[in-house]
Write a protein that holds these residues in place. Structure first.
Motif, PDB file in Angstrom:
ATOM      1  N   LEU A 172       0.850  -1.198   0.000  1.00  0.00           N
ATOM      2  CA  LEU A 172       0.000   0.000   0.000  1.00  0.00           C
ATOM      3  C   LEU A 172       0.883   1.244   0.000  1.00  0.00           C
ATOM      4  CD1 LEU A 172      -2.685   1.635   0.588  1.00  0.00           C
ATOM      5  CD2 LEU A 172      -2.227   1.189   3.022  1.00  0.00           C
ATOM      6  N   HIS A 192       0.315   5.358   0.336  1.00  0.00           N
ATOM      7  CA  HIS A 192      -0.739   6.342   0.619  1.00  0.00           C
ATOM      8  C   HIS A 192      -0.128   7.556   1.321  1.00  0.00           C
ATOM      9  CE1 HIS A 192      -1.317   5.622   5.080  1.00  0.00           C
ATOM     10  NE2 HIS A 192      -0.492   4.650   4.754  1.00  0.00           N
ATOM     11  N   LYS A 210      -3.106   9.517  -5.806  1.00  0.00           N
ATOM     12  CA  LYS A 210      -3.915   8.293  -5.818  1.00  0.00           C
ATOM     13  C   LYS A 210      -3.310   7.286  -4.848  1.00  0.00           C
ATOM     14  CE  LYS A 210      -3.073   7.497 -10.158  1.00  0.00           C
ATOM     15  NZ  LYS A 210      -2.967   6.704 -11.379  1.00  0.00           N
ATOM     16  N   PRO A 211      -3.930   7.049  -3.681  1.00  0.00           N
ATOM     17  CA  PRO A 211      -3.428   5.963  -2.830  1.00  0.00           C
ATOM     18  C   PRO A 211      -3.651   4.639  -3.556  1.00  0.00           C
ATOM     19  CG  PRO A 211      -5.483   6.854  -1.948  1.00  0.00           C
ATOM     20  CD  PRO A 211      -5.128   7.708  -3.121  1.00  0.00           C
ATOM     21  N   MET A 212      -2.610   3.803  -3.618  1.00  0.00           N
ATOM     22  CA  MET A 212      -2.729   2.592  -4.442  1.00  0.00           C
ATOM     23  C   MET A 212      -2.207   1.357  -3.729  1.00  0.00           C
ATOM     24  SD  MET A 212      -1.846   3.786  -8.311  1.00  0.00           S
ATOM     25  CE  MET A 212      -2.581   2.305  -8.993  1.00  0.00           C
ATOM     26  N   ILE A 213      -2.716   0.215  -4.199  1.00  0.00           N
ATOM     27  CA  ILE A 213      -2.255  -1.088  -3.707  1.00  0.00           C
ATOM     28  C   ILE A 213      -1.678  -1.864  -4.887  1.00  0.00           C
ATOM     29  CG2 ILE A 213      -3.065  -3.343  -2.888  1.00  0.00           C
ATOM     30  CD1 ILE A 213      -4.990  -1.797  -1.041  1.00  0.00           C
ATOM     31  N   PHE A 214      -0.474  -2.403  -4.688  1.00  0.00           N
ATOM     32  CA  PHE A 214       0.183  -3.196  -5.730  1.00  0.00           C
ATOM     33  C   PHE A 214       0.361  -4.622  -5.235  1.00  0.00           C
ATOM     34  CE2 PHE A 214       1.692   1.190  -6.116  1.00  0.00           C
ATOM     35  CZ  PHE A 214       1.314   1.480  -7.423  1.00  0.00           C
ATOM     36  N   ARG A 266       5.797   7.625  -9.366  1.00  0.00           N
ATOM     37  CA  ARG A 266       5.161   8.198 -10.572  1.00  0.00           C
ATOM     38  C   ARG A 266       3.702   7.752 -10.664  1.00  0.00           C
ATOM     39  NH1 ARG A 266       6.148   6.599 -15.370  1.00  0.00           N
ATOM     40  NH2 ARG A 266       6.406   8.381 -16.743  1.00  0.00           N
ATOM     41  N   GLU A 267       3.458   6.487 -10.317  1.00  0.00           N
ATOM     42  CA  GLU A 267       2.099   5.948 -10.453  1.00  0.00           C
ATOM     43  C   GLU A 267       1.128   6.586  -9.469  1.00  0.00           C
ATOM     44  OE1 GLU A 267       0.902   3.595 -12.775  1.00  0.00           O
ATOM     45  OE2 GLU A 267       2.857   4.036 -13.674  1.00  0.00           O
ATOM     46  N   GLU A 290       3.994   5.267   3.558  1.00  0.00           N
ATOM     47  CA  GLU A 290       3.137   6.427   3.803  1.00  0.00           C
ATOM     48  C   GLU A 290       3.950   7.689   3.543  1.00  0.00           C
ATOM     49  OE1 GLU A 290       1.367   6.519   7.681  1.00  0.00           O
ATOM     50  OE2 GLU A 290       0.291   8.402   7.283  1.00  0.00           O
ATOM     51  N   SER A 302       2.582   8.002 -19.092  1.00  0.00           N
ATOM     52  CA  SER A 302       2.420   8.741 -17.828  1.00  0.00           C
ATOM     53  C   SER A 302       2.015   7.789 -16.704  1.00  0.00           C
ATOM     54  CB  SER A 302       1.399   9.860 -17.992  1.00  0.00           C
ATOM     55  OG  SER A 302       0.147   9.304 -18.317  1.00  0.00           O
ATOM     56  N   THR A 303       1.320   6.715 -17.061  1.00  0.00           N
ATOM     57  CA  THR A 303       1.037   5.672 -16.064  1.00  0.00           C
ATOM     58  C   THR A 303       1.044   4.315 -16.750  1.00  0.00           C
ATOM     59  OG1 THR A 303      -0.605   4.781 -14.524  1.00  0.00           O
ATOM     60  CG2 THR A 303      -1.454   6.087 -16.340  1.00  0.00           C
ATOM     61  N   PHE A 304       1.461   3.280 -15.995  1.00  0.00           N
ATOM     62  CA  PHE A 304       1.424   1.925 -16.547  1.00  0.00           C
ATOM     63  C   PHE A 304       0.078   1.270 -16.289  1.00  0.00           C
ATOM     64  CE2 PHE A 304       5.957   2.710 -16.263  1.00  0.00           C
ATOM     65  CZ  PHE A 304       6.425   2.140 -17.436  1.00  0.00           C
ATOM     66  N   TYR A 345      -0.854  -0.357 -13.689  1.00  0.00           N
ATOM     67  CA  TYR A 345      -0.837  -1.550 -12.830  1.00  0.00           C
ATOM     68  C   TYR A 345      -1.257  -1.148 -11.413  1.00  0.00           C
ATOM     69  CZ  TYR A 345       2.538  -2.804 -16.526  1.00  0.00           C
ATOM     70  OH  TYR A 345       3.175  -2.991 -17.705  1.00  0.00           O
ATOM     71  N   GLY A 346      -1.795  -2.077 -10.669  1.00  0.00           N
ATOM     72  CA  GLY A 346      -2.230  -1.789  -9.309  1.00  0.00           C
ATOM     73  C   GLY A 346      -3.641  -1.246  -9.305  1.00  0.00           C
ATOM     74  N   ARG A 347      -4.163  -1.028  -8.096  1.00  0.00           N
ATOM     75  CA  ARG A 347      -5.532  -0.510  -7.986  1.00  0.00           C
ATOM     76  C   ARG A 347      -5.596   0.551  -6.903  1.00  0.00           C
ATOM     77  NH1 ARG A 347      -7.589  -2.941  -3.314  1.00  0.00           N
ATOM     78  NH2 ARG A 347      -6.551  -4.888  -2.779  1.00  0.00           N
ATOM     79  N   LEU A 348      -6.651   1.359  -6.971  1.00  0.00           N
ATOM     80  CA  LEU A 348      -6.846   2.384  -5.945  1.00  0.00           C
ATOM     81  C   LEU A 348      -7.116   1.713  -4.599  1.00  0.00           C
ATOM     82  CD1 LEU A 348      -9.069   5.145  -7.601  1.00  0.00           C
ATOM     83  CD2 LEU A 348      -6.713   5.379  -6.750  1.00  0.00           C
ATOM     84  N   ALA A 349      -6.548   2.281  -3.536  1.00  0.00           N
ATOM     85  CA  ALA A 349      -6.799   1.745  -2.190  1.00  0.00           C
ATOM     86  C   ALA A 349      -8.016   2.441  -1.601  1.00  0.00           C
ATOM     87  CB  ALA A 349      -5.587   1.983  -1.303  1.00  0.00           C
ATOM     88  N   ILE A 356      -6.839   1.485   3.826  1.00  0.00           N
ATOM     89  CA  ILE A 356      -5.768   2.321   4.401  1.00  0.00           C
ATOM     90  C   ILE A 356      -5.878   2.328   5.923  1.00  0.00           C
ATOM     91  CG2 ILE A 356      -4.849   4.677   4.567  1.00  0.00           C
ATOM     92  CD1 ILE A 356      -5.851   5.063   1.635  1.00  0.00           C
ATOM     93  N   LEU A 396      -4.472  -0.578   8.069  1.00  0.00           N
ATOM     94  CA  LEU A 396      -3.020  -0.712   8.253  1.00  0.00           C
ATOM     95  C   LEU A 396      -2.388   0.505   8.915  1.00  0.00           C
ATOM     96  CD1 LEU A 396      -1.777  -2.271   4.868  1.00  0.00           C
ATOM     97  CD2 LEU A 396      -2.312  -3.439   7.003  1.00  0.00           C
TER      98      LEU A 396
END
Lengths: 416, 199
Positions: free
Chosen positions: A119, A121, A126-130, A184-185, A257, B44-46, B48-52, B57, B60
């Motif tokens: 995570l 954030h 954009k907070p993101m999960i990979f 960047r993402e 974070e 500018s973006t690949f 991959y991944g998703r919004l949390a 959030i 954790l």
């Protein structure tokens, strides 16, 4: 049987040496076999398997994984909290992954790669999960570099090996995605100046790291020396911060974070900080200063009069090693050692120095010089500038005493 | 031209004419291996991944900062803390926080006998760190099992034992960030910069 052989204290050829490995009448050698979670099991080789001419007996067919020769048993040296690399048993600069030092704060977690998530954030667009799969899809990078614990110093007695003096340093080729690629993402707020890195071990280990290090060269690594990272090293993914104290390379990374202030976690306040002159406590001392150590000859090796190739490793968290100097006369004069190329940035660098020992007692030592012009200090000099206290980031010169008998001992440093 | 020095001394014999050529090749090679991506041709973006989600959030995000951000509702005092300490902590840290076998927790700032100890009273710069760490990772053999009230109580007990707050002071999200730790003034940032000076 082996007791009898040893009575005279005489060494009478390889057969006896093999017998020293005997674990029972029918057993000629014990092989260490490692299971999935690092448990080491013993497997016996029988006397008949060992005797005879190997060119007259068909060997085993190709296997599914390789193993070490039963005659080679390099092992880490574990304590409650860490496990040290056997520097004196290694060659070159890459540490075999199963001999990489360990330091963890709540044991080694078991993490299912299918359930793994990172995570990111905080101060982001954009907070993101990979997932692990996501991390592996991004453009990848490989880098050979050392990792060293900032508490990597022992020196209080003569019978310490390089492993015991400074075995909390190891080198691997790490592969992963640059943290800057993930930045960047998610889109980092330009006002951000720090980030918190958090592991998913039982200590939920946390460190605050200046955001610039994230942009510069921090990697989220998922591979070590060509294979998935070992559990002890952060499986399935960890941070690696080139040149910085090992605990910032947070293993089993689960959360990052982004912030505009450091978080002042336990590790960066009450633990990985060091008392310095004037009663002060130095904090956020991230970079590992230049250091070297002679790994041969060193305790417990025994040498003979004549030509000896002095060998060792040198490294700096500030860049490349430009020179290693060796003294064979207790520091009276210094000579330049050969550096094995390629000399890499923030990486263990092998050095060698050919020396003809005349058999008289002497003291040998090495000092590293990095590209910033930093010269590895003596114990006395470092202790003086630190105001008489040891602690973290203690990278002084290691001295080895060679006695007339050929026995080699650490020159124990003393505060007096 | 620092690169020049990376060669072993034997290489110097190659001569002055060859060295600059080697340098060019080497510089390029090293830049390529320096683990820095050239992103100029990247999208500018690949994607991959998703919004949390906020819930993901929050599940954790337990960290607590010196200004108190992240502190949870709840409260406790030293008396309540003492009971919990004896039951959950004393086995590792000793009956009064000094006996061990693991980390000593009590060392009053002005106690000359405590010199060299790294305990809460003489070494910890922020009281909020106690909450963050105990909630996060303690007790060692069953981490993450204490309630917020229990954590506030333990923090109060430890601060009291280190002579930092009164025995009756209640610790909660408002009062804890106000606690001034005596060791805070000792901390300095890293002053090492590389170069010839040893620090």
């Amino acid at each position: 049987m082996s007791e009898q052989d040893n009575k005279g204290g005489k060494y009478s050829g390889p057969r006896i040496k093999r017998r020293a490995l005997l674990g029972g009448a029918a057993t000629a050698a014990i092989v260490l076999v490692q299971t999935t979670f690092g448990k080491v099991m013993q497997k016996a080789i029988t006397e008949t398997e060992l005797t005879g001419d190997p060119t007259k007996k068909l060997g085993p067919p190709p296997g599914i994984v390789g193993t070490r020769s039963p005659f080679e048993k390099p092992v880490k040296l574990p304590s409650d909290t860490s496990s040290r690399t056997p520097l004196q048993d290694l060659f070159g600069t890459i540490t075999p992954s199963d001999l990489h030092y360990e330091r963890h704060h709540g044991g080694v977690p078991l993490i299912d790669p299918e359930k793994y998530e990172l995570l990111i954030h905080g101060m982001v667009k954009k907070p993101m999960i990979f997932t692990l799969r996501d991390l592996k899809r991004f453009p990848s990078v490989s880098r050979i570099m050392f990792l060293e614990c900032s508490g990597n110093f022992r020196g209080n007695k003569e019978t310490l090996s390089p492993q015991e003096v400074c075995g909390l340093t190891s080198q691997s080729e790490w592969t992963g995605v640059m943290l800057s690629t993930l930045f960047r993402e998610v889109g980092i707020d330009p006002k951000a100046s720090w980030f918190l890195a958090e592991g998913s071990d039982a200590a939920v280990m946390t460190r605050s790291i200046p955001i610039q290090k994230g942009w510069d060269d921090t990697m989220v690594a998922y591979a070590q020396n060509g294979e998935a990272i070992r559990p002890e090293q952060g499986y399935p993914a960890r941070l690696v911060l080139p040149g910085w104290e090992g605990n910032t390379s947070v293993k089993w990374i689960r959360r990052i974070e982004i912030s505009d202030k450091p978080f002042m976690t336990r590790e960066e306040t009450s633990k990985y900080t060091e008392p310095v002159a004037g009663g002060k406590i130095r904090q956020f001392s991230f970079v590992m200063d230049a250091r070297s150590i002679i790994t041969y000859p060193a305790y417990p090796a025994r040498v003979e009069k004549g030509w000896i190739e002095i060998r060792g490793i040198a490294w700096s968290g500030r860049g490349k090693i430009i020179k290693v100097e060796v003294s064979t006369n207790a520091g009276k004069t210094w000579s330049e050692a050969l550096l094995q190329s390629p000399v890499l940035d923030k990486a263990h660098t092998a050095f060698r120095f050919l020396w003809n020992w005349n058999g008289e007692e002497t003291e040998i030592m090495s000092r590293a010089i990095d590209e910033t012009g930093y010269i590895q200090p003596s114990y006395k000099d470092l202790l003086t500038v630190r105001g008489g206290t040891g602690g973290y980031h203690f990278n002084s010169v290691t001295r080895w005493v060679i006695q007339r008998s050929g026995e080699v001992y650490l020159h124990p440093d003393s505060k007096k | 031209m620092k690169i020049f020095y990376t060669y072993p001394p034997a290489m110097k014999n190659i001569g002055v004419i060859l060295i600059p050529v080697f340098l060019l090749i080497n510089c390029k090679g090293e830049r390529e291996s320096a683990a820095v991506n050239d992103t100029s041709a990247w999208p500018s973006t690949f994607g991959y991944g998703r919004l949390a989600s906020v819930a993901e959030i929050d599940s954790l995000n337990t960290d607590v900062r010196p200004d108190g951000e992240g502190l949870k509702p709840g409260s406790g005092d030293a008396l309540q803390g003492k009971t919990i300490y004896i039951a959950r902590c004393a086995i590792c840290h000793g009956k009064t926080g000094v006996e061990g076998p693991y980390s000593k927790l009590v060392a009053r700032y002005h106690d000359p006998h405590a010199k060299g100890e790294k305990a809460i009273g003489n070494y910890w710069p922020y009281a909020t760190t106690l909450y963050d760490y105990i909630y996060r990772a303690m007790p060692y053999n069953s981490p993450g099992t204490l309630t917020t009230d229990e954590v506030y109580s333990l923090v109060a007990f430890l601060l009291y034992r280190n002579d930092i707050i009164d025995s009756t002071a209640v610790m909660d999200a408002q009062t804890l960030p106000q606690v001034e730790m005596p060791a805070k003034k000792l901390f300095i940032d890293d002053d090492r910069r590389g170069g010839p000076e040893v620090r």
